[in-house]
Design an enzyme around this catalytic site. Structure first.
Site, PDB file in Angstrom:
ATOM      1  N   HIS A  60     121.216  47.945  76.912  1.00  0.00           N
ATOM      2  CA  HIS A  60     120.114  48.920  77.011  1.00  0.00           C
ATOM      3  C   HIS A  60     118.899  48.273  77.677  1.00  0.00           C
ATOM      4  O   HIS A  60     118.301  48.836  78.611  1.00  0.00           O
ATOM      5  CB  HIS A  60     119.760  49.405  75.599  1.00  0.00           C
ATOM      6  CG  HIS A  60     118.577  50.314  75.530  1.00  0.00           C
ATOM      7  ND1 HIS A  60     118.680  51.673  75.324  1.00  0.00           N
ATOM      8  CD2 HIS A  60     117.242  50.072  75.633  1.00  0.00           C
ATOM      9  CE1 HIS A  60     117.474  52.214  75.319  1.00  0.00           C
ATOM     10  NE2 HIS A  60     116.579  51.259  75.502  1.00  0.00           N
ATOM     11  N   GLU A  61     118.537  47.073  77.212  1.00  0.00           N
ATOM     12  CA  GLU A  61     117.374  46.391  77.781  1.00  0.00           C
ATOM     13  C   GLU A  61     117.639  45.910  79.204  1.00  0.00           C
ATOM     14  O   GLU A  61     116.730  45.876  80.038  1.00  0.00           O
ATOM     15  CB  GLU A  61     116.961  45.211  76.892  1.00  0.00           C
ATOM     16  CG  GLU A  61     116.619  45.575  75.458  1.00  0.00           C
ATOM     17  CD  GLU A  61     115.538  46.635  75.350  1.00  0.00           C
ATOM     18  OE1 GLU A  61     114.705  46.745  76.267  1.00  0.00           O
ATOM     19  OE2 GLU A  61     115.534  47.368  74.347  1.00  0.00           O
ATOM     20  N   HIS A 119     116.687  48.520  81.630  1.00  0.00           N
ATOM     21  CA  HIS A 119     115.244  48.497  81.885  1.00  0.00           C
ATOM     22  C   HIS A 119     114.899  47.390  82.875  1.00  0.00           C
ATOM     23  O   HIS A 119     114.169  47.598  83.843  1.00  0.00           O
ATOM     24  CB  HIS A 119     114.482  48.208  80.579  1.00  0.00           C
ATOM     25  CG  HIS A 119     114.395  49.350  79.631  1.00  0.00           C
ATOM     26  ND1 HIS A 119     113.943  50.593  79.981  1.00  0.00           N
ATOM     27  CD2 HIS A 119     114.690  49.430  78.303  1.00  0.00           C
ATOM     28  CE1 HIS A 119     113.953  51.387  78.930  1.00  0.00           C
ATOM     29  NE2 HIS A 119     114.412  50.707  77.898  1.00  0.00           N
ATOM     30  N   ASP A 157     113.518  55.102  78.710  1.00  0.00           N
ATOM     31  CA  ASP A 157     114.176  55.597  77.509  1.00  0.00           C
ATOM     32  C   ASP A 157     114.347  57.106  77.543  1.00  0.00           C
ATOM     33  O   ASP A 157     113.532  57.825  78.123  1.00  0.00           O
ATOM     34  CB  ASP A 157     113.369  55.202  76.274  1.00  0.00           C
ATOM     35  CG  ASP A 157     113.363  53.697  76.056  1.00  0.00           C
ATOM     36  OD1 ASP A 157     114.429  53.077  76.202  1.00  0.00           O
ATOM     37  OD2 ASP A 157     112.291  53.144  75.749  1.00  0.00           O
TER      38      ASP A 157
END
Length: 911
Positions: free
Chosen positions: A156-157, A160, A167
């Protein structure tokens, strides 16, 4: 050799493209190489952390591989181990890897109690992030129920960090209306759960269904969407990677465009997978047909700092006091900036190189003074940069390998043979920081910094701008702990006439004060110097160096907290003042300011973005006054007030990162960047810092039909960002960038207003719609736009894709305000059916006086909710008392008689 030159040229072209990033990550045959995960220097020794990092990455790799349709995986990772940990044979010295360019930082909680994983993102949608942050408890798996498996959070990170997506949840607005129906903010909409609230009283808590807010049509405050623990929906990782079934990113087909979340707002309603598909990474790859290899790891331990100064003393250095200024800046670096325990050597060069000092370890002022005596005093000869670099490599190799060593290269001259040593530079493993002095320094200097991960700086011949001292002042270790790093409190200069005074104050705050140095330079005669501490005591003892034209005073012990005042008197010359200090405590993080540009090259009319991060440890300093000073090669300067308002160039409000667009090009060539920061609000007094761009905290799970609540996520009141007022002053060099394509004056207006990214809409009264946004400017976020175009539609995609064809709102009375002001506009929708349950979508476009138009704003939505009318209570008259005499004929009277008889008998019995 020709083949190598071609490969270097291609590398340099690649490095010149896109955003400026310190990261060493490369994509090679679908595998990410060069990832740096650093263990914070303050973390106590614990080898299990290393294994936890390995486990996280190893398990994340196949998850990433499947989530990206077999395109990407993690190939190799370097783990940076603190210097204070015990040395081991398997720990080797880093090359270009430093804490400064680490992609992931593993640290203790800061502030205490906050384990939220997050990624710093300064730029726009699709632009790479800065760094991922994990805590020790998170890495150890102690936050599994709140965030899910560590490997899934890492992916998930990573999205980014690498692809600039956002998000798909929203902690500020967890529900929205769609066609009159209440929906939880989620992606995809196939994620199932219940909307419940936890009510606690007297230590006892119960779970209840959420009540309706009759004003908004949404649920009451505190209502949470709790997902079922068992799901079948595979998307999306950017909503909640902790759900077992979630193994994919949302695509165009299943993306929830209606949800008011950061991904929709920042990325123009595009799904995360669409943004990933637009990335350079995606365009370079095709799906693999075989399974990827397991990631490999290298363990790198930070060692003592090794620095060699490589200083130009060619004939051109005699121009305009350049050699004197080099000595002033060099002395600052040797006396104050370079850390205790470092090894420092010095080489000078003209047509050939000369070793001025072998490596000396700095253990006291004796070694520092000895090195200052080696600084060059005579300028003559030509310019051979490669000879200086080769000599520096030789000096370093006498004691240490060149891996991870640093070279500070200063030159003011051109050298058309510089590319002849690119191969040696690349293979050396050394980091080269470059300082370009004056308008004619070799154009290839930046290439040396880029290929080695070094800092690139530029200083003009305008002595009053103090650029050369700022450049050397920025050369603290990229691996030192905050308490060891030199921090610049002040840097200013002025040209005085007729015995004028240069007066001012320097604030020493409680987070600094150790090893404080006041440094004064002049161009002709020593000035009269008067310095007083906060108690009004005069400070004597300045060391006067008339040859170098500088004076300095080291404050013994810890400098007093408060305002230090100075007065300098001189006539017809330029004076500068520089003040540096170190942290007052090894345990209290100092307030620091770091600054950078979003790119290292600016091509007109593309704007540059300036960023300044003002933090104390991991805690942002809010509401500071932050100003960037940008100086062109012509010597012209532009002052920019940087803002943390979540508009224009600023990605996120109140994150301690201050930003602004730069459009004031005046020539081609190098530009230097310097930032001042004063005062502000410390958010450390709050329960937790408001994080953005991180994994969603799951409030609970529904297991076997029962809600299992997690501990509440530490929250702050977003309307109460008062914190603790802090007084401080800092300056910071933001390096330099190179501009090209700038036309001759007068420079045409080719800059449109910037995109509005914070448009919000609310309904008031009888169908009045209240819009608010931050005003853009005439040129991005500067000046004043000429007019606004506001369009509405009942279809969100029609508004995005057919903006010009959408229904226009009358804005004839709407006059744009100055950039960064708050705009408010109220209107009633016309020519559109707007009834209960209707969704209406609104977007704004700004237009400047040259009729240049901004990008379409984020799309705001309103949903008309008319509370159902409650019928008024009509009082009914009381019926007359019935006649209950013996002769009454009221139906049922016989029943009453029986009851009375029974009651009487009962009374007699009880009596």
């Amino acid at each position: 050799m020709g083949s190598f030159k071609s490969s270097v040229f291609i590398l340099v072209l690649h490095l010149l493209e896109g955003t400026l990033s310190d990261s060493l990550i490369q994509l090679n045959n679908n595998g990410y190489e060069g990832i740096v995960i650093a263990i914070d220097p303050n973390v106590p020794e614990d080898e299990t952390i290393i294994q936890q990092i390995k486990d996280m990455v190893t398990q994340a790799s196949p998850y990433l591989f499947e989530a990206t349709e077999k395109r990407f995986y993690f190939k190799n990772v370097a783990i940076l181990i603190p210097e204070k940990w015990k040395t081991k044979p398997e720990y080797v010295r880093p090359k270009l890897e430093t804490y400064k360019n680490a992609d992931v930082l593993v640290a203790e909680q800061n502030p205490l109690g906050n384990d939220e994983p997050y990624t710093e993102q300064m730029g726009r949608c699709g632009e790479k992030g800065e760094r991922i942050h994990f805590t020790l408890d998170f890495l150890a798996g102690k936050k599994f129920s709140q965030y899910g498996p560590q490997e899934r959070v890492f992916v998930h990170e990573w999205a980014h960090l690498r692809w600039g997506v956002y998000d798909e949840y929203n902690n500020d607005q967890k529900f929205y209306l769609s066609n009159g129906k209440k929906e939880a903010v989620r992606c995809s909409a196939g994620i199932s759960g219940k909307n419940v609230i936890k009510k606690c009283q007297g230590g006892s808590c119960i779970t209840k269904s959420c009540k309706l807010d009759k004003v908004t049509g949404l649920y009451e405050e505190g209502c949470e969407f709790i997902p079922y623990d068992r799901q079948t929906e595979p998307a999306s990782i950017m909503f909640s990677q902790s759900i077992d079934s979630v193994v994919k990113f949302c695509t165009e087909k299943n993306h929830n465009k209606d949800a008011p979340n950061p991904q929709n707002r920042r990325c123009n309603l595009r799904s995360t997978w669409e943004v990933i598909q637009d990335s350079e990474d995606f365009k370079k790859t095709t799906p693999m047909t075989t399974q990827p290899l397991t990631p490999t790891f290298s363990l790198l331990q930070i060692g003592q700092r090794i620095v060699c100064l490589v200083l130009d003393k060619s004939g051109s250095m005699a121009t305009g006091d350049r050699l004197k200024r080099l000595n002033q800046a060099g002395k600052l670096f040797l006396l104050q900036i370079v850390e205790q325990g470092s090894w420092v050597g010095m080489v000078t060069f003209d047509s050939a190189a000369q070793v001025q000092s072998e490596l000396i370890q700095i253990n006291s002022g004796t070694e520092r003074d000895a090195l200052t005596k080696s600084l060059p005093t005579v300028a003559t000869g030509g310019t051979s940069i490669c000879s200086g670099l080769r000599s520096a490599f030789a000096v370093i190799k006498k004691k240490y390998p060149t891996d991870g060593a640093e070279i500070v290269l200063l030159t003011d001259g051109e050298d058309n043979t510089i590319s002849s040593c690119f191969n040696e530079v690349k293979q050396s493993g050394a980091v080269i920081h470059t300082v370009a002095l004056g308008p004619s320094a070799a154009k290839e200097l930046e290439e040396l910094s880029k290929m080695t991960g070094g800092l690139q700086t530029y200083a003009s011949d305008q002595a009053q701008n103090n650029g050369l001292i700022d450049a050397f002042g920025a050369l603290s270790s990229g691996n030192g702990v905050d308490s060891q790093r030199a921090i610049q409190l002040e840097s200013k200069g002025v040209t005085l006439q007729n015995n004028q005074w240069m007066n001012g104050t320097v604030l020493v705050d409680s987070t600094v004060g150790n090893d404080t140095l006041f440094l004064i330079t002049w161009t002709t005669q020593p000035p009269q110097i008067l310095l007083r501490d906060p108690s009004g005591n005069k400070q004597d003892g300045f060391v006067m160096d008339t040859n170098t034209k500088m004076a300095y005073l080291q404050i013994p012990g810890t400098a007093k907290v408060g305002m230090w005042s100075y007065s300098l008197q001189a006539s017809s010359q330029t004076l500068t003042l520089t003040v540096t200090s170190r942290a007052s405590s090894a345990t209290l993080p100092p307030i620091t300011v770091t600054s950078k540009m979003n790119k290292d090259t600016g091509k007109f009319p593309s704007p540059m973005a300036v960023y300044a991060k003002v933090h104390q440890g991991a805690t942002p300093i809010l509401r500071a006054t932050v100003t960037a000073v940008i100086e062109s090669v012509n010597g012209n300067t532009v002052n920019l007030e940087l803002l943390d308002n979540g508009a224009g160039a600023d990605a996120t409000k109140d994150d301690g990162i201050y930003s602004r667009y730069f459009t004031a090009y005046d020539t081609n060539g190098r530009y230097s960047v310097k930032v001042w920061a004063l005062g502000g609000i410390n958010a450390a007094g709050q329960k937790v810092t408001p994080r953005q761009n991180g994994a969603m905290y799951i409030p609970g799970w529904i297991e076997n039909g029962e809600v299992k609540w997690n501990p509440p996520r530490p929250e702050i009141n977003k309307n109460d960002l008062q914190g603790k007022q802090v007084c401080f002053s800092r300056t910071s060099s933001g390096g330099s960038f190179v501009a090209s394509g700038v036309p001759l004056a007068p420079i045409p207006d080719l800059f449109p207003p910037c995109q509005i990214t914070d448009l919000q809409a609310k309904i008031h009264g009888d169908n009045f719609i209240n819009l608010t946004w931050t005003a853009p400017g005439d040129d991005y976020d500067h000046g004043r736009a000429h007019k606004y175009i506001i369009k509405i539609s009942a279809n969100i995609l029609d508004l995005r894709d057919k903006f010009n064809d959408s229904l226009q709102v009358n804005t004839s009375d709407l006059i744009p305000k100055e950039a960064n002001s708050k705009e408010i506009f109220v209107f009633t929708p016309e020519d559109i059916t707007f009834e209960n349950g209707t969704d209406l979508f609104i977007a704004v476009q700004a237009v400047d006086k040259s009729n240049l138009k901004s990008e379409i704003s984020n799309i705001a939505r309103v949903s008309l909710f008319i509370p159902p009318e409650t019928p008024p209570e009509i009082p009914t008259p009381s019926p007359p008392c019935p006649d209950i005499s013996v002769n009454s004929t009221i139906p049922g009277l016989h029943v009453l008689k029986i009851m009375w008889k029974w009651l009487g008998e009962l009374q007699l019995t009880l009596g």
